[in-house]
Motif scaffolding. Structure first.
Motif, mmCIF file in Angstrom:
data_model
loop_
_atom_site.group_PDB
_atom_site.id
_atom_site.type_symbol
_atom_site.label_atom_id
_atom_site.label_comp_id
_atom_site.label_asym_id
_atom_site.label_seq_id
_atom_site.Cartn_x
_atom_site.Cartn_y
_atom_site.Cartn_z
ATOM 1 N N GLU A 3 0.848 -1.114 -0.058
ATOM 2 C CA GLU A 3 0.016 0.102 -0.015
ATOM 3 C C GLU A 3 0.950 1.385 0.067
ATOM 4 N N VAL A 4 0.181 2.101 -0.147
ATOM 5 C CA VAL A 4 0.960 3.579 -0.624
ATOM 6 C C VAL A 4 0.658 4.140 1.004
ATOM 7 N N THR A 5 1.814 4.594 1.484
ATOM 8 C CA THR A 5 1.764 5.214 2.750
ATOM 9 C C THR A 5 2.250 6.765 2.868
ATOM 10 N N GLN A 6 1.437 7.560 3.862
ATOM 11 C CA GLN A 6 1.753 8.892 3.735
ATOM 12 C C GLN A 6 2.109 9.484 4.989
ATOM 13 N N THR A 7 2.958 10.418 5.336
ATOM 14 C CA THR A 7 3.243 10.899 6.788
ATOM 15 C C THR A 7 3.396 12.368 6.486
ATOM 16 N N PRO A 8 3.151 13.427 7.540
ATOM 17 C CA PRO A 8 2.150 12.953 8.729
ATOM 18 C C PRO A 8 0.809 12.750 8.367
ATOM 19 N N SER A 9 -0.018 12.056 9.245
ATOM 20 C CA SER A 9 -1.560 11.987 8.833
ATOM 21 C C SER A 9 -1.926 13.487 8.810
ATOM 22 N N HIS A 10 -1.510 14.254 9.796
ATOM 23 C CA HIS A 10 -2.109 15.922 9.973
ATOM 24 C C HIS A 10 -1.091 16.589 10.103
ATOM 25 N N GLN A 11 -0.860 17.719 9.430
ATOM 26 C CA GLN A 11 0.154 18.637 9.644
ATOM 27 C C GLN A 11 -0.687 20.164 9.917
ATOM 28 N N VAL A 12 -0.280 20.890 10.855
ATOM 29 C CA VAL A 12 -0.730 21.995 11.090
ATOM 30 C C VAL A 12 0.433 22.877 11.096
ATOM 31 N N THR A 13 0.336 24.166 10.359
ATOM 32 C CA THR A 13 1.282 25.237 10.176
ATOM 33 C C THR A 13 0.873 26.623 9.853
ATOM 34 N N GLN A 14 1.754 27.475 10.143
ATOM 35 C CA GLN A 14 1.311 28.895 10.209
ATOM 36 C C GLN A 14 1.530 29.293 8.570
ATOM 37 N N MET A 15 0.592 30.150 8.311
ATOM 38 C CA MET A 15 0.716 30.860 6.830
ATOM 39 C C MET A 15 2.171 31.345 6.852
ATOM 40 N N GLY A 16 2.595 30.937 5.321
ATOM 41 C CA GLY A 16 4.068 31.429 5.125
ATOM 42 C C GLY A 16 5.003 30.588 5.326
ATOM 43 N N GLN A 17 4.806 29.423 6.128
ATOM 44 C CA GLN A 17 5.747 28.510 6.416
ATOM 45 C C GLN A 17 5.890 27.485 5.503
ATOM 46 N N GLU A 18 7.196 26.760 5.196
ATOM 47 C CA GLU A 18 7.280 25.618 4.371
ATOM 48 C C GLU A 18 6.903 24.276 4.894
ATOM 49 N N VAL A 19 6.119 23.330 4.371
ATOM 50 C CA VAL A 19 5.641 22.046 4.744
ATOM 51 C C VAL A 19 6.233 21.004 3.740
ATOM 52 N N SER A 81 5.829 28.203 0.664
ATOM 53 C CA SER A 81 4.988 29.461 1.603
ATOM 54 C C SER A 81 3.651 29.205 1.808
ATOM 55 N N THR A 82 3.117 28.443 2.497
ATOM 56 C CA THR A 82 1.862 28.193 2.755
ATOM 57 C C THR A 82 0.736 29.312 2.802
ATOM 58 N N LYS A 83 -0.338 29.007 2.069
ATOM 59 C CA LYS A 83 -1.513 29.945 2.115
ATOM 60 C C LYS A 83 -2.383 29.535 2.897
ATOM 61 N N LEU A 84 -3.460 29.967 3.277
ATOM 62 C CA LEU A 84 -4.624 29.560 3.714
ATOM 63 C C LEU A 84 -5.438 28.702 3.086
ATOM 64 N N THR A 107 -2.589 13.108 3.679
ATOM 65 C CA THR A 107 -2.054 14.077 5.112
ATOM 66 C C THR A 107 -3.270 15.437 5.059
ATOM 67 N N ARG A 108 -4.016 15.302 6.054
ATOM 68 C CA ARG A 108 -4.461 16.621 6.288
ATOM 69 C C ARG A 108 -3.692 17.739 6.677
ATOM 70 N N LEU A 109 -3.816 18.932 5.713
ATOM 71 C CA LEU A 109 -2.804 20.207 5.997
ATOM 72 C C LEU A 109 -3.613 21.225 6.440
ATOM 73 N N THR A 110 -3.493 21.556 7.531
ATOM 74 C CA THR A 110 -4.168 22.884 7.992
ATOM 75 C C THR A 110 -3.541 23.998 8.087
ATOM 76 N N VAL A 111 -3.683 25.251 7.362
ATOM 77 C CA VAL A 111 -2.739 26.216 7.402
ATOM 78 C C VAL A 111 -3.695 27.391 8.365
ATOM 79 N N LEU A 112 -2.818 27.878 9.291
ATOM 80 C CA LEU A 112 -3.538 28.951 10.350
ATOM 81 C C LEU A 112 -3.150 30.175 9.904
#
Lengths: 112, 113
Positions: A3-19, A81-84, A107-112
């Motif tokens: 199977e295909v695996t992905q990490t992380p399952s959830h990533q929370v980051t601030q706007m402008g940060q790199e992920v 540089s992440t955006k909302l 991966t659920r990405l949440t940009v704050l």
């Protein structure tokens, strides 16, 4: 079953940060993809990768995005540089020479 | 021309009933049409797929009907079960080395007892 695996399952980051989102495709697969799904919407293609180069990319995949296969197993998506509006589920997929693409759990990405 | 249109957006079916989801495409270069099933918090998983050289494909309770002239295809789930409750996406691509999937907008199916 592989199977295909992905990490992380959830990533929370601030706007402008790199992920960096990481994926391990199925081991003998040759084609690799990133898709994204904004909550409640359809799955959208971002980029395809084959033979160590991008095969196709969508309009969404602008200069802020990049992909890399740093070794024989990992496949990464970097957002510089992440955006909302980058908040979404990101799915990695892979396939061999056939038609079927196999998706990872996302991966659920949440940009704050 | 790259769009795949899917309907209905949501569907409620009683246990044992038939669930029918429809899709239409525009790009005649598309030659592979998979259906994906997605449970909450999970990635899409291939359910069944068809090529346009056949009009129907059946795998267990799942059947794809394909109408090439109308550029339409549909998923039928016979004897629908509560465990079938999920979101279903139709998709399409054209055969190529790294051809991307173009997805429909999804149908949320709920099978009630």
């Amino acid at each position: 079953e592989p199977e295909v695996t992905q990490t992380p399952s959830h990533q929370v980051t601030q706007m402008g940060q790199e992920v960096i989102l990481r994926c391990v495709p199925i081991s003998n697969h040759l084609y690799f993809y990133w898709y994204r799904q904004i909550l409640g919407q359809k799955v959208e293609f971002l980029v395809s990768f084959y033979n160590n180069e991008i095969s196709e990319k969508s309009e969404i995949f602008d200069d802020q995005f990049s992909v890399e296969r740093p070794d024989g197993s990992n496949f990464t998506l970097k957002i510089r540089s992440t955006k909302l509006e980058d908040s979404a589920m990101y799915f990695c997929a892979s396939k061999s020479g056939g038609d079927t693409q196999y998706f990872g759990p996302g991966t659920r990405l949440t940009v704050l | 021309q790259q769009q795949v249109k899917q309907s209905p957006q949501s569907l409620i079916v009683q246990k044992g009933g038939i669930s029918i989801i429809n899709c239409a495409y525009e790009n005649t270069a598309f030659d592979y049409f998979p259906w994906y099933q997605q449970f909450p918090g999970k990635g899409p998983a291939l359910l069944i797929a068809i090529r346009p050289d056949v009009s129907e494909k059946k795998e267990g309770r799942f059947t794809i009907s394909f109408n090439k002239s109308a550029k339409q295809f549909s998923l039928h789930i016979m004897d629908s079960q509560p465990g079938d409750s999920a979101t279903y996406f139709c998709a399409a691509h054209y055969t190529g080395t790294a051809s991307k999937l173009t997805f429909g907008t999804g149908t949320r199916l709920q099978v009630t007892l």
